[in-house]
Design a protein around this motif. Structure first.
Motif, mmCIF file in Angstrom:
data_model
loop_
_atom_site.group_PDB
_atom_site.id
_atom_site.type_symbol
_atom_site.label_atom_id
_atom_site.label_comp_id
_atom_site.label_asym_id
_atom_site.label_seq_id
_atom_site.Cartn_x
_atom_site.Cartn_y
_atom_site.Cartn_z
ATOM 1 N N ASP A 223 -15.658 45.396 -3.228
ATOM 2 C CA ASP A 223 -14.156 45.271 -2.780
ATOM 3 C C ASP A 223 -13.356 45.277 -4.105
ATOM 4 O O ASP A 223 -12.110 44.815 -4.161
ATOM 5 C CB ASP A 223 -13.764 44.173 -1.918
ATOM 6 N N HIS B 148 -17.905 37.475 1.765
ATOM 7 C CA HIS B 148 -16.861 37.539 2.712
ATOM 8 C C HIS B 148 -17.598 38.097 4.252
ATOM 9 O O HIS B 148 -18.869 38.757 4.016
ATOM 10 C CB HIS B 148 -15.859 38.612 2.592
ATOM 11 N N HIS C 211 -20.304 39.787 -2.486
ATOM 12 C CA HIS C 211 -19.799 38.504 -2.338
ATOM 13 C C HIS C 211 -19.859 38.000 -1.018
ATOM 14 O O HIS C 211 -20.629 38.736 -0.193
ATOM 15 C CB HIS C 211 -18.207 38.576 -2.605
ATOM 16 N N ASP D 299 -17.452 40.449 6.352
ATOM 17 C CA ASP D 299 -17.825 41.735 6.615
ATOM 18 C C ASP D 299 -18.853 42.310 5.647
ATOM 19 O O ASP D 299 -19.299 43.458 5.766
ATOM 20 C CB ASP D 299 -16.419 42.767 6.439
ATOM 21 N N HIS D 300 -19.204 41.490 4.667
ATOM 22 C CA HIS D 300 -20.558 41.997 3.938
ATOM 23 C C HIS D 300 -21.649 41.089 4.104
ATOM 24 O O HIS D 300 -22.731 41.370 3.412
ATOM 25 C CB HIS D 300 -20.175 41.783 2.193
ATOM 26 N N HIS E 157 -11.231 39.932 -6.579
ATOM 27 C CA HIS E 157 -11.504 40.078 -5.209
ATOM 28 C C HIS E 157 -11.595 38.725 -4.454
ATOM 29 O O HIS E 157 -11.008 38.535 -3.756
ATOM 30 C CB HIS E 157 -12.121 41.288 -4.818
HETATM 31 ZN ZN LIG Z 1 -14.184 41.131 0.306
#
Ligand SMILES: [Zn+2]
Length: 292
Positions: free
Chosen positions: A225, A111, A109, A113-114, A204
């Protein structure tokens, strides 16, 4: 396994920084005290397609991108720590893999942090569900930041370099030989050779995906996640209701987690479940090295 498929993939997990947050939000049976959530990425060696990366973890460029509001909200709500030596690009160079050799980059996804390391892999074909990209394009800076997205982390040619996946035509319980299970999990064979499957795990974040990889004697299931801790896969350890505030869709999140809990109960010995942010699980795998 009786599939008759000879080739298998190899996989290795690394951690690129971490953030901290209240334990109870991740697992309602834990105290409120802060715990560490690693931000891992996985390197997969496919016998024909070469290197495949799953997510990127954090990168120090996220410090610059979160200096000002509204993106600063992200750094305030989930304070993160990452050093250049721990980034995906530096770690891979350390084991002799240059960024240009990464031909495929799967994003669970979008986000921050990814995706904070995506800019380092200019040659990679990108794979994600189109719903995440559509959300980023159709929402303002504030709603993006509130939902955990920083669009500056994505390359300018994101759309042209992307293969968007949304035709999930494989039934996961059938694939794993658990026909009796009533889970609705569905996936898509990434290269058409039954080795890597992208699995739709909604709830998520918009267009959230996991990945199943076929090893010699078992499967690796990268959950991203869909849950934060391996303990979430046991009933009574679900995230706290407060976590719903950050989910794209709590109802879908709970459905997905329910399906994963069933799968965990019935196929635990042939599948290694890997939630992205479970330090108990990730620390062990980082230590372990290559899995085949
Ligand atoms: Zn996430």
């Amino acid at each position: 396994m009786h599939s008759g498929i000879e080739a298998r993939v190899k996989a290795r997990v690394f951690s690129a920084g971490y953030c901290t947050g209240p334990g109870k939000v991740a697992d309602k049976s834990l105290p409120w005290g802060k715990i560490k959530f690693p931000a891992p990425f996985a390197l997969i060696q496919h016998p024909r397609e070469g290197w495949v990366l799953f997510d990127t973890g954090y990168h120090p460029r996220l410090y610059e991108c979160t200096q000002r509001l509204p993106e600063k909200l992200l750094a305030l709500s989930t304070p993160f720590v990452v050093e250049t030596k721990d980034t995906a690009v530096t770690t891979l160079e350390g084991i002799g893999v240059t960024p240009d050799e990464i031909g495929h980059l799967v994003l669970s996804h979008l986000h921050a942090d990814h995706t904070a390391g995506v800019l380092d892999f200019c040659q990679a074909q990108l794979y994600s569900d189109p719903a995440g990209w559509e959300f980023i394009q159709n929402s303002g800076r504030l709603s993006r930041a509130r939902k955990g997205y920083v669009s500056r982390l994505l390359p300018g040619d994101f759309q042209t370099r992307s293969t968007f996946i949304n035709d999930y035509n494989v039934c996961v319980s059938k694939l794993l030989g658990c026909d009796g299970l009533s889970t609705e999990l569905r996936g898509r064979d990434l290269f058409g050779d039954e080795l890597i499957y992208l699995i739709s795990l909604p709830g998520h974040a918009r267009g959230h995906l996991g990945m199943l990889c076929r090893l010699h004697d078992r499967w690796l299931f990268f959950l991203a996640d869909a849950c934060w801790l391996t303990d979430n896969l046991s009933p009574g350890h679900e995230p706290h209701a407060a976590a719903g505030l950050i989910f794209d869709d709590s109802h879908e999140f709970n459905n997905t987690l329910g399906s994963l809990q069933q799968l965990y109960k019935h196929a635990n010995e042939k599948i290694l479940f890997i939630p992205s942010h479970c330090s108990k699980t990730i620390d062990k795998l980082v230590e372990k090295g290559w899995m085949s």
